[in-house]
Design a protein around this motif. Sequence first.
Motif, PDB file in Angstrom:
ATOM      1  N   LEU A  16      47.767  42.676  38.256  1.00  6.96           N
ATOM      2  CA  LEU A  16      46.855  41.761  37.576  1.00  6.96           C
ATOM      3  C   LEU A  16      47.424  40.348  37.538  1.00  6.96           C
ATOM      4  CD1 LEU A  16      45.429  43.757  34.527  1.00  6.96           C
ATOM      5  CD2 LEU A  16      44.125  42.689  36.359  1.00  6.96           C
ATOM      6  N   SER A  17      48.721  40.239  37.243  1.00  5.72           N
ATOM      7  CA  SER A  17      49.344  38.914  37.190  1.00  5.72           C
ATOM      8  C   SER A  17      49.238  38.206  38.532  1.00  5.72           C
ATOM      9  CB  SER A  17      50.816  39.049  36.781  1.00  5.72           C
ATOM     10  OG  SER A  17      50.937  39.603  35.486  1.00  5.72           O
ATOM     11  N   ARG A  18      49.517  38.939  39.594  1.00  5.64           N
ATOM     12  CA  ARG A  18      49.433  38.342  40.930  1.00  5.64           C
ATOM     13  C   ARG A  18      47.993  37.907  41.235  1.00  5.64           C
ATOM     14  NH1 ARG A  18      53.158  38.660  44.815  1.00  5.64           N
ATOM     15  NH2 ARG A  18      54.209  40.458  43.894  1.00  5.64           N
ATOM     16  N   GLY A  19      47.026  38.743  40.873  1.00  4.72           N
ATOM     17  CA  GLY A  19      45.633  38.391  41.110  1.00  4.72           C
ATOM     18  C   GLY A  19      45.181  37.200  40.287  1.00  4.72           C
ATOM     19  N   LYS A  68      44.382  33.515  31.114  1.00  5.32           N
ATOM     20  CA  LYS A  68      45.047  34.168  32.238  1.00  5.32           C
ATOM     21  C   LYS A  68      46.531  33.795  32.267  1.00  5.32           C
ATOM     22  CE  LYS A  68      41.051  34.674  35.301  1.00  5.32           C
ATOM     23  NZ  LYS A  68      40.039  34.129  34.400  1.00  5.32           N
ATOM     24  N   LEU A  69      46.845  32.520  31.994  1.00  2.59           N
ATOM     25  CA  LEU A  69      48.246  32.101  31.966  1.00  2.59           C
ATOM     26  C   LEU A  69      49.017  32.890  30.916  1.00  2.59           C
ATOM     27  CD1 LEU A  69      50.611  30.238  32.691  1.00  2.59           C
ATOM     28  CD2 LEU A  69      49.682  28.578  31.063  1.00  2.59           C
ATOM     29  N   ARG A  70      48.455  33.015  29.726  1.00  4.89           N
ATOM     30  CA  ARG A  70      49.126  33.755  28.657  1.00  4.89           C
ATOM     31  C   ARG A  70      49.344  35.218  29.060  1.00  4.89           C
ATOM     32  NH1 ARG A  70      48.806  32.804  23.093  1.00  4.89           N
ATOM     33  NH2 ARG A  70      46.959  31.504  23.386  1.00  4.89           N
ATOM     34  N   GLN A  71      48.317  35.824  29.670  1.00  6.28           N
ATOM     35  CA  GLN A  71      48.444  37.225  30.051  1.00  6.28           C
ATOM     36  C   GLN A  71      49.536  37.421  31.098  1.00  6.28           C
ATOM     37  OE1 GLN A  71      46.585  39.875  28.589  1.00  6.28           O
ATOM     38  NE2 GLN A  71      48.321  40.875  29.564  1.00  6.28           N
TER      39      GLN A  71
END
Length: 983
Positions: free
Chosen positions: A718-721, A643-646
């Motif tokens: 998505l990043s915020r979620g 998730k961090l990478r994305q």
Amino acid sequence: MDLDYFGSEQDVQALERQLTVVDEALRPQRLAALAWYLRQRHTQRALALVDEAQALLAAGALDAAGEAPRIRCLARLQLVHGEAKWLFAELDAAKGLLAQAREGFESIGDFTGAGDASLAQAILLQYHADEPARANECFADALAAYQRAGDAVRLRCAEASLALGQFMQAPAAAVARWGELLAAAAASGHAGLDARIAVTNGWFAQFRGELVHEIAFNQRAFSLALAAGQLRTAIIVAGNVTRAFLSLNDPAQGLEWAERAVALARKTGWPATLTLSLGWVGLALHRTGRSPAARELLAESLAGLGAASRAGTFHTIAATLLGDVCFSLGEHAAAADAYAVSEDIERRAGRATWYLADALRGKSLVLSRFRRKSEAIAAAEEALAIHVKAGVRWRQAACLQALATIAREHQLSPPAGSSAATGAIHYLEQALAIDEETAGKTVSDELCSELSREYEAVGDLARALAFERRAMAARTRIQSKKATDLTAAMQVRFETERAKDDAEHNRALAEAEARRADAEAAANRAKSMFLASMSHELRSPLNAMLGFSRLLMRDASLGERARRDVGVVLSSGEHLYQVINQVLELSKIEAGHMGVQPVRFNLPVVLHELEEVFALSARQKGLRLAVQARSPLPTHVEADVLKLRQVLVNLLGNAIKFTPQGSVTLAVRMVGDGRLRFSVTDTGVGIAAGELATLGEAFVQAQAGRQAAEGTGLGLALSRGFLQVMGGELHIESEHGRGTTAQFEIPVRVLEASTAVGAAAAPGRAVALAAGTPQQRILVVDDQADGRALLVRLLQPLGFAVREAANGREAVDLWRQWAPQLILMDMRMPVMDGREATRQVKTGVGAGTVVIALTASSFEEQREEFLGLGCDDFLGKPFKEEALLEMIGQHLGLRYEHEQLPAVPAEAVLDPQRLARIPPPLLAGLRSALDHGDPQSIELALQQIRPGDADTADALAAMAARFEFKRIQSLLNGARPGQEQGP
């Protein structure tokens, strides 16, 4: 007139009608009968009827009927009055009235009435006055009276009541004496009797650790008790169901039953039952993280008890619960006082049951905090001994956890013969074993977290991580949305009821909040069901489309033009798959189904990899790309790296896309203890102030994004979620025309050391089962013919014997006839779904058959459900051929013959002319994956290339594994798509 022990609603209505026409001389008898049936349905009304009947008797209403009818009527009225007194906690008055009633019945030889009075005395003495010896005498008197009266229903009711009374005094002996008899009791058709038997069977099931059966017995008892007007019994069993669900770590359902108990108890106004039901609500609030509210509620409920009622079992339960809550809040003196009250009540009553054990368990924790080690150990061991003697194994877990706490606080060594590293680990592992063997129970997150901390302290990081993951999974279920909503609604209700001046207004608010919570929970359930269905409906056909496209790309007879066309289908399908994944991931976040999957990783390597990924695209636009450490950074950390990478890929990709000149900087620093701050700053076009408020909402793009005509508007959402799930928050600052800064912090676990694991070179494609492998039978189950056909095409050429079934019923029939070693089971099918088919396979003869769930579900908890059903593994759709074969090989112990790949130097393989032969759509897909820096996308892109040119794909994969992204992009830029292509 003859009276049942508890009348039905029809009996009540019949008496109400009789009162309108009955002769005045007979009216007291009808009033007494109606009061008897209403004594727990509507106690205040019953008391009013008693007053009216007694006034009529005083006026001589029954004098003409003779002495016996008059005494019988008066005794029944005294009996109703006495029960009401003990329900309202006026115990001395209750004892006197019940004794008078019994004496009156006995004086005229009314053995039914005498039995009723004796049974009421027994229940009062057992549960409210702490006089078990006298209670046993009254139980015996009731049995004898009913036998003389020849009343079989009342006799069985008294036997069930006696069994429960004896259970409260000596559980093991009572279960041994009554267990089989009551378990075999057939339904009588009398709701009151069947309710008593079900209640007792529920307690016996709890004793045996069969909490799921206990819930079933008590739920049945609840319905029967309401039908028979036994509100006291209904309130108690609703509390028992609450406690059982909480013991199974299912607070959502526990809270629902606590609400039922409280609603009934408030309606009656009986202090003891209200205290008990509020105690269960307090425990539920405590278990869902609302301990301060739980403490206030429990303290208030105990304060509401009259002095005479502060001695019974109900008071013991509530006081112990208050002690547990106070201890969790660090209020150790208050906890000690509460536990002392419970212990005093139980010791004075001469009981050594789990009520005393619970108080001693809490007392041991307080003593340990007060550094009174020896006394703490003695209290915990006495509590454990009570449960061991009684044979109640599931209750021993809490005592073992208390001993673990004492061992940790005083650095106690493990007992002799234990192989555990510490005393705390020894006791926690024992508690875990008990929890795991208790049917229907979710192992508590607290227990798993404690084990994680203990193993971390002794340096066993692998076990520490495994238990922390289990804790997180349990916590997700325990703190579910439904439980949180119900807890909030209940807390609002209890707080507002204290406001006397505007009670009606606040009650309306609470009911509105409850309706909103129910509506929101229903909406979330509907959304989850819709998403699960959509996931299946979208991914299942994509699985077939992508699978057959890969098979076609492998076909040597395929012409170049056809290969290009199939390449377009494959590339477009992969793009569609990624867009669907984004939508479903966002939907999972909104529905609260997204979890965190922390792993260890090398932070500098990840940052270097990101720099490599975006360096070329930045250089092509003339931008300066910098990755900076603004403070000393740890090398190895633990967090959800995917998730961090994305998130970083999305932010860096946006920064480069919308920066025409200048620079893009990724800065990282440690802030505080165990938190990393990331910021991505660019000198790009910026974002207008009016657009910042909506930026990050799904499908919303800023003006620059709309002008670029690219993307779906999902990246920032998505990043915020993802960040919210990880414990962070995305903050964006921007000025139109001057650039943007996106910043967030996330918690990480800093590791002292890490073991690097290198990736082994992938073998060539599997082409057959290894020589000498006996025939392997695989049953393919899917309602979609395309899905079955794809699996047959993949498996039969390798040497597997494959048969097909279109639904679960066909699958079970074929399994019985053909005995396959492995079943590939789709979960969503008509006629019989995969869940039921798996249950039948795993509980039947030959249950050793391996079942792999093939699921298009995007929800992790559904996958956990499949494993819980007995599936040995699961594989998501669309799946990769390599993953499927590897999973089959692992479960069946198989090896494969692989395609022999010639050892060709990478330099010889990756010349521009050879790269130019790759179909343009596949080449574009690889470029896009490299630009986005998504490892999964890069791997998928190479998988698409491999069927047409395995050497090139393998060479590129080897370079990607070494993070040589610049070199790959340079080689791709040197290739001219279409060169050497045929017509």
